[in-house]
Design an enzyme around this catalytic site. Structure first.
Site, PDB file in Angstrom:
ATOM      1  NE  ARG B  16      -1.349   2.466   2.817  1.00 55.35           N
ATOM      2  CZ  ARG B  16      -0.836   3.600   3.262  1.00 55.35           C
ATOM      3  NH1 ARG B  16      -0.769   4.658   2.482  1.00 55.35           N
ATOM      4  NH2 ARG B  16      -0.349   3.668   4.482  1.00 55.35           N
ATOM      5  CG  ASP B  17       3.090   4.397   3.000  1.00 54.66           C
ATOM      6  OD1 ASP B  17       2.954   5.263   2.130  1.00 54.66           O
ATOM      7  OD2 ASP B  17       3.464   4.660   4.153  1.00 54.66           O
ATOM      8  CG  HIS B 214       3.125   4.316   9.220  1.00 58.58           C
ATOM      9  ND1 HIS B 214       2.786   3.326   8.335  1.00 58.58           N
ATOM     10  CD2 HIS B 214       3.596   5.345   8.462  1.00 58.58           C
ATOM     11  CE1 HIS B 214       3.036   3.736   7.086  1.00 58.58           C
ATOM     12  NE2 HIS B 214       3.516   4.959   7.138  1.00 58.58           N
ATOM     13  CG  HIS B 216       7.540   7.549   6.406  1.00 53.80           C
ATOM     14  ND1 HIS B 216       7.368   7.527   5.054  1.00 53.80           N
ATOM     15  CD2 HIS B 216       6.350   7.198   6.926  1.00 53.80           C
ATOM     16  CE1 HIS B 216       6.122   7.185   4.761  1.00 53.80           C
ATOM     17  NE2 HIS B 216       5.473   6.984   5.878  1.00 53.80           N
ATOM     18  CB  CYS B 247      14.896   7.921  -2.770  1.00 58.90           C
ATOM     19  SG  CYS B 247      16.683   8.043  -2.793  1.00 58.90           S
ATOM     20  CG  ASN B 256       6.555   2.991   4.635  1.00 58.39           C
ATOM     21  OD1 ASN B 256       6.070   2.726   3.544  1.00 58.39           O
ATOM     22  ND2 ASN B 256       5.930   3.735   5.520  1.00 58.39           N
TER      23      ASN B 256
END
Lengths: 327, 327
Positions: B16-17, B214, B216, B247, B256
């Site tokens: 998904r992400d 969650h 990053h 990136c 992520n």
């Protein structure tokens, strides 16, 4: 506003560990500029050279010159790495205030590298101790002897290193005359829980003389490991500008923790490193100019400061100007 | 040998992400293979799609098909992201067991993105709650509603987000009918001390219903932040295979946390993720084949397992064989 922030020392080791790990030779003039730029950014601890035969490490052939330049800054703590008594003598003559003598805690690594067991290597510490004491008796400022324990968190030859071996070498190094202990994750294998356990084992034998940690970012855990070490009371860390000296994205990568990313993390947590992040980021330009084509790493350098940090800095700097204009 | 290891759930959100953040469209067949490979490696929680108009996100046009495939695994927990009531309806019809409804805690971000304040967005939760309850009354299995709080740790428009705003939205989401709260570092600005503080503030209002984080890895702090969340009792984390979707070495990067690197860290700390690292690393091959030329990230994939871990695995697997051959 007047929170007292706890000090954390970040030692820039890129001039030694970084440059030693790449094939190219940085001209002395750029090393001087790097030191100047780091000092201007607030860095007050630098390991700037190692004293090894120039034919083995031509990158370090100008060690004495580089130390002489660094010593022009009265409040800069200047370290050099020395592999043996002869190196220690040269480093002290050149004016290093701290000498870092490595000792591998992995028997396999030690035998392969210096054909001596770690225990036999302790004799070198005793000899260095005598040299330092004799120099001090002759009236020179006292040089600090740091035992740099290497392959502490794992060895590519031996695998795991027993905690008892690490503690035994730490104790032996102090008994032989080291002032303080530094722990190095030479192979980039350290993991968070292990870091806490090793620190506690070494502290049992070294107490406050366990001073600093040296992490590599080989498996992306450099900052997570630093966090654990902070929680266990460590307040000194080595790092390399732009993560110089190892490609985190290549096999066998061994880059040091990135100075800018480390300072950002410490800053965000309220620690006082004395280092200005904007100036530190600008100092990467010296590397880019001195080593064109050499990969420079760093998350912060690419992503920039988050808006909330940039805002906080702007407000702080505006209020400083406000104070200045009224004083 | 018989240590009971604490469970940590790693939810693979790359489908998904990750895929949503790259321009290219992964063919459905590869999504199926990715799910198969992740399942074979032991992944039991996956966020596999989002239900948004296909013209906005063509990468997700096959959401229903992908969910149907994932649901073939009886013990796989299948989530989908839904932006609104219509999306929730489609996700439930497709068979999603968990729906993640995002809500921005930054007023500026929320107004810019959905032209509604965060508080107004809470109405959507109430409508989704009604839908889920009506579906359950009709005899369908109960779907879980997760409030995915976004821009929690900073906003590129607004800068810092007051802790009180985060807590208020968490409370509001639960009151409106969310089952649990997930906190998202949408902009990659989270820092370790802040993570601990935010978790405690949200826990004050949500208790055990604060479920997952969650992160990053925009500024290299993804794993350090995870470590802090673990210390504050969080046992569920999102991650993307190969750090897909951002990136870490480009401006504005938003990748992520890397699944393999996260699982390695958790594994090394003695947590039980149920995931086999070797198989997980092998599953990257699906991405390499499906998205040739797309950068795949990950420290562990490049550096490999440290020898001590490889040794421990070999010993464990040999003793398992030994047991098998004698049973």
């Amino acid at each position: 506003m007047n929170e007292i922030r706890e000090r954390v020392v970040v030692t820039e080791v890129g001039l030694r560990d970084g440059l030693q790990s790449i094939a190219r030779i940085m001209p002395t003039e750029y090393k001087r500029r790097w030191i100047d730029a780091a000092y201007a950014a607030g860095v007050r601890h630098m390991e700037v050279a190692s004293f090894v035969p120039a034919k083995l490490l031509p990158q370090m052939a100008d060690a004495a010159e580089v130390i002489a330049h660094a010593r022009r800054y009265a409040d800069l703590h200047v370290s050099a790495l020395v592999p043996n008594l002869k190196g220690a003598q040269h480093a002290i003559e050149a004016g290093a205030q701290r000498i870092v003598a490595p000792i591998s805690v992995s028997v396999a690594h030690s035998l392969a590298n210096v054909r001596k067991t770690p225990a036999a290597m302790l004799d070198a510490f005793a000899a260095m101790r005598e040299l330092i004491d004799a120099t001090a008796r002759a009236g020179a400022p006292r040089v600090e002897l740091i035992a740099g324990l290497s392959t502490v968190f794992g060895c590519t030859l031996q695998g795991a290193v027993p905690y008892a071996d690490i503690a035994a070498i730490a104790r032996g190094a102090l008994q032989a005359g080291a002032d303080v202990i530094a722990l190095g994750d030479t192979t980039g294998e350290a993991t968070p829980r292990q870091v806490g356990e090793v620190i506690e084992r070494v502290r049992d034998v070294a107490g406050d003389r366990l001073r600093s940690l040296h992490f590599h970012d080989t498996r992306g855990l450099g900052l997570a490991n630093t966090l654990v070490a902070l929680r266990h009371g460590i307040r000194e860390f080595d790092a390399s500008l732009a993560g110089l000296g190892g490609c985190p994205h290549a096999p066998g990568a061994t880059g040091n923790v990135n100075t800018e990313d480390l300072v950002f993390m410490l800053d965000s947590m309220g620690y006082d490193t004395g280092i200005d992040l904007a100036l530190l980021l600008e100092s990467r330009a010296v590397l880019a100019e001195a080593l064109p084509g050499e990969p420079l790493y760093g998350y912060l350098a690419r992503a920039g400061l988050p808006k909330q940090f940039a805002d906080a800095r702007r407000v702080a700097s505006e209020s400083a100007e406000h104070v200045a204009s009224h004083s």
